[in-house]
Design a protein around this motif. Structure first.
Motif, PDB file in Angstrom:
ATOM      1  N   ARG A  96      -6.062  -2.092  -4.432  1.00  0.00           N
ATOM      2  CA  ARG A  96      -5.157  -1.861  -3.297  1.00  0.00           C
ATOM      3  C   ARG A  96      -5.009  -0.372  -3.002  1.00  0.00           C
ATOM      4  NH1 ARG A  96      -2.091  -6.111  -1.466  1.00  0.00           N
ATOM      5  NH2 ARG A  96      -1.781  -4.623   0.233  1.00  0.00           N
ATOM      6  N   PHE A  97      -5.036   0.451  -4.041  1.00  0.00           N
ATOM      7  CA  PHE A  97      -4.956   1.903  -3.840  1.00  0.00           C
ATOM      8  C   PHE A  97      -6.156   2.411  -3.054  1.00  0.00           C
ATOM      9  CE2 PHE A  97      -5.653   6.256  -5.662  1.00  0.00           C
ATOM     10  CZ  PHE A  97      -4.588   6.858  -5.010  1.00  0.00           C
ATOM     11  N   LYS A  98      -7.347   1.962  -3.409  1.00  0.00           N
ATOM     12  CA  LYS A  98      -8.549   2.390  -2.700  1.00  0.00           C
ATOM     13  C   LYS A  98      -8.566   1.835  -1.274  1.00  0.00           C
ATOM     14  CE  LYS A  98     -12.436   2.475  -4.936  1.00  0.00           C
ATOM     15  NZ  LYS A  98     -13.597   2.076  -5.774  1.00  0.00           N
ATOM     16  N   GLU A  99      -8.052   0.634  -1.084  1.00  0.00           N
ATOM     17  CA  GLU A  99      -7.971   0.088   0.272  1.00  0.00           C
ATOM     18  C   GLU A  99      -7.045   0.918   1.147  1.00  0.00           C
ATOM     19  OE1 GLU A  99      -6.731  -3.915  -0.132  1.00  0.00           O
ATOM     20  OE2 GLU A  99      -8.734  -4.702  -0.629  1.00  0.00           O
ATOM     21  N   ILE A 107      -2.443   4.775 -12.736  1.00  0.00           N
ATOM     22  CA  ILE A 107      -2.541   3.341 -12.486  1.00  0.00           C
ATOM     23  C   ILE A 107      -2.081   2.552 -13.704  1.00  0.00           C
ATOM     24  CG2 ILE A 107      -4.176   1.465 -12.059  1.00  0.00           C
ATOM     25  CD1 ILE A 107      -3.637   2.978  -9.558  1.00  0.00           C
ATOM     26  N   ALA A 108      -2.427   3.026 -14.906  1.00  0.00           N
ATOM     27  CA  ALA A 108      -2.023   2.316 -16.124  1.00  0.00           C
ATOM     28  C   ALA A 108      -0.507   2.298 -16.287  1.00  0.00           C
ATOM     29  CB  ALA A 108      -2.674   2.971 -17.345  1.00  0.00           C
ATOM     30  N   ASP A 109       0.155   3.430 -16.019  1.00  0.00           N
ATOM     31  CA  ASP A 109       1.617   3.461 -16.124  1.00  0.00           C
ATOM     32  C   ASP A 109       2.276   2.601 -15.046  1.00  0.00           C
ATOM     33  OD1 ASP A 109       1.405   5.140 -18.262  1.00  0.00           O
ATOM     34  OD2 ASP A 109       1.705   6.978 -17.104  1.00  0.00           O
ATOM     35  N   LEU A 110       1.697   2.608 -13.853  1.00  0.00           N
ATOM     36  CA  LEU A 110       2.268   1.786 -12.784  1.00  0.00           C
ATOM     37  C   LEU A 110       2.096   0.315 -13.093  1.00  0.00           C
ATOM     38  CD1 LEU A 110       3.601   1.641 -10.007  1.00  0.00           C
ATOM     39  CD2 LEU A 110       1.330   1.826  -8.978  1.00  0.00           C
ATOM     40  N   ALA A 111       0.984  -0.069 -13.733  1.00  0.00           N
ATOM     41  CA  ALA A 111       0.759  -1.474 -14.066  1.00  0.00           C
ATOM     42  C   ALA A 111       1.780  -1.982 -15.074  1.00  0.00           C
ATOM     43  CB  ALA A 111      -0.654  -1.652 -14.611  1.00  0.00           C
ATOM     44  N   MET A 112       2.272  -1.099 -15.947  1.00  0.00           N
ATOM     45  CA  MET A 112       3.252  -1.533 -16.939  1.00  0.00           C
ATOM     46  C   MET A 112       4.575  -1.924 -16.308  1.00  0.00           C
ATOM     47  SD  MET A 112       2.481   1.308 -19.918  1.00  0.00           S
ATOM     48  CE  MET A 112       3.797   0.670 -20.953  1.00  0.00           C
ATOM     49  N   SER A 113       4.934  -1.305 -15.198  1.00  0.00           N
ATOM     50  CA  SER A 113       6.196  -1.621 -14.517  1.00  0.00           C
ATOM     51  C   SER A 113       6.007  -2.502 -13.293  1.00  0.00           C
ATOM     52  CB  SER A 113       6.894  -0.319 -14.105  1.00  0.00           C
ATOM     53  OG  SER A 113       6.085   0.427 -13.205  1.00  0.00           O
ATOM     54  N   GLY A 121       0.810  -1.216   0.000  1.00  0.00           N
ATOM     55  CA  GLY A 121       0.000   0.000   0.000  1.00  0.00           C
ATOM     56  C   GLY A 121       0.838   1.258   0.000  1.00  0.00           C
ATOM     57  N   GLU A 122       1.959   1.233   0.744  1.00  0.00           N
ATOM     58  CA  GLU A 122       2.832   2.422   0.787  1.00  0.00           C
ATOM     59  C   GLU A 122       3.465   2.687  -0.572  1.00  0.00           C
ATOM     60  OE1 GLU A 122       6.486   4.621   0.970  1.00  0.00           O
ATOM     61  OE2 GLU A 122       6.388   2.439   0.703  1.00  0.00           O
ATOM     62  N   ARG A 123       3.854   1.632  -1.292  1.00  0.00           N
ATOM     63  CA  ARG A 123       4.464   1.840  -2.613  1.00  0.00           C
ATOM     64  C   ARG A 123       3.436   2.395  -3.596  1.00  0.00           C
ATOM     65  NH1 ARG A 123       7.095  -2.640  -6.770  1.00  0.00           N
ATOM     66  NH2 ARG A 123       7.521  -1.135  -8.436  1.00  0.00           N
ATOM     67  N   ARG A 139      -3.945  -3.653 -13.470  1.00  0.00           N
ATOM     68  CA  ARG A 139      -4.612  -2.379 -13.214  1.00  0.00           C
ATOM     69  C   ARG A 139      -5.743  -2.534 -12.203  1.00  0.00           C
ATOM     70  NH1 ARG A 139      -4.399  -1.588 -18.989  1.00  0.00           N
ATOM     71  NH2 ARG A 139      -6.641  -1.999 -19.074  1.00  0.00           N
ATOM     72  N   ASP A 140      -6.524  -3.605 -12.355  1.00  0.00           N
ATOM     73  CA  ASP A 140      -7.610  -3.839 -11.398  1.00  0.00           C
ATOM     74  C   ASP A 140      -7.062  -4.077  -9.993  1.00  0.00           C
ATOM     75  OD1 ASP A 140      -9.324  -3.579 -13.509  1.00  0.00           O
ATOM     76  OD2 ASP A 140      -9.569  -5.736 -13.825  1.00  0.00           O
ATOM     77  N   TYR A 141      -5.979  -4.849  -9.906  1.00  0.00           N
ATOM     78  CA  TYR A 141      -5.382  -5.127  -8.595  1.00  0.00           C
ATOM     79  C   TYR A 141      -4.836  -3.853  -7.953  1.00  0.00           C
ATOM     80  CZ  TYR A 141      -1.767  -6.602  -5.310  1.00  0.00           C
ATOM     81  OH  TYR A 141      -0.970  -6.723  -4.197  1.00  0.00           O
TER      82      TYR A 141
END
Length: 272
Positions: free
Chosen positions: A216-219, A193-199, A179-181, A210-212
């Motif tokens: 986790r971001f909303k949690e 979120i899309a750019d983070l999912a690529m890496s 969650g912190e990352r 992206r869904d995951y």
């Protein structure tokens, strides 16, 4: 002279003759290519002179030069939206302001109803803490400030910066390592979120990542909104709406949303 010596002499003469023929052929081809290039250039010059003469006589209209404009990248285009914000001219009132939703992923998520007001305010406050810790107390030049002798630059590691670092460490223990990352990348640095999912590591499909990450971001934002800064009862819930650390101003709508989320999660009714 023996037969072997005569054969070697004939072979050497044959090699020399073949080499001379090859050089002569190459020279002829080079001369032919040069003549063709000169003919093409002469034809271009003739056509240009004819076009220039036609323009001078008015047979061909001169068109204005078209300026080439580089197309903007999709990620840099502004997305205009509206926000209801406190009115700076009339304290206590609220007004509608035009904002660029592409300025930060939190703005785009709120406009698309992927975050409610409580999660958005939690993300805004985390962003303020992150920027305070990373950037520090950045200040512009004040031209009206009186110059004095013996002045010096401020301490880059001020109490606010140190406090922001400590607050980030405290929040990382609350939301966990994953969650912190995600919070630091999306809410802090402004990575989508899309750019983070690529890496993001893993062999899953990008859509699954992206869904995951969004879940986790909303949690993590929910933990910050309800457990850290948000609702702990009808009277003490408080989410700071100002864009700095602390302060007396807060978003009443965010507080009401956080209160309602807190009560609904615990099955408490009867508090309007």
């Amino acid at each position: 002279m023996s037969n072997s010596d005569e054969a070697k002499r004939i072979a050497r003469q044959d090699r020399i003759a073949r080499g001379e023929a090859r050089r002569a052929r190459m020279e002829r081809e080079a001369a032919r290519a040069q003549a063709q290039a000169q003919a093409i250039r002469a034809e271009e010059l003739r056509l240009l002179s004819e076009v220039g003469a036609a323009k001078r006589t008015g047979l061909i209209k001169t068109l204005p030069k078209v300026r080439k404009v580089q197309p903007a990248k999709p990620g840099n285009l502004p997305v205009i939206g509206e926000r209801i914000v406190p009115d700076p001219l009339h304290p206590g009132d609220r007004t509608v302001a035009t904002v660029n939703l592409a300025e930060h992923p939190l703005e785009m998520m709120l406009s698309r109803k992927r975050l409610d007001q409580a999660l958005y305010e939690a993300g805004v406050r985390y962003r303020a803490i992150y920027e305070r810790a990373v950037i520090g107390p950045g200040r512009g030049i004040d031209p009206g400030k009186v110059k004095v002798d013996g002045g010096k630059l401020g301490d880059p590691l001020s109490d606010d910066v140190a406090g922001a670092h400590l607050e980030l460490k405290r929040l990382s223990r609350v939301v966990g390592m994953v969650g912190e990352r995600i919070l630091s990348e999306v809410a802090g640095r402004g990575v989508t979120i899309a750019d983070l999912a690529m890496s993001w590591p893993g062999s899953e499909r990008e859509r699954s990542k992206r869904d995951y990450l969004m879940l986790r971001f909303k949690e993590a934002l929910d933990v910050l909104a309800t457990e850290v800064w948000g609702a702990r009862g009808p009277a003490s819930a408080r989410i700071v709406g100002a864009r700095d650390l602390g302060g007396e101003a807060y978003d009443e709508a965010a507080v009401a949303t956080a209160n309602q989320r807190f009560l609904n999660r615990r099955g408490i009714v009867g508090f309007g």
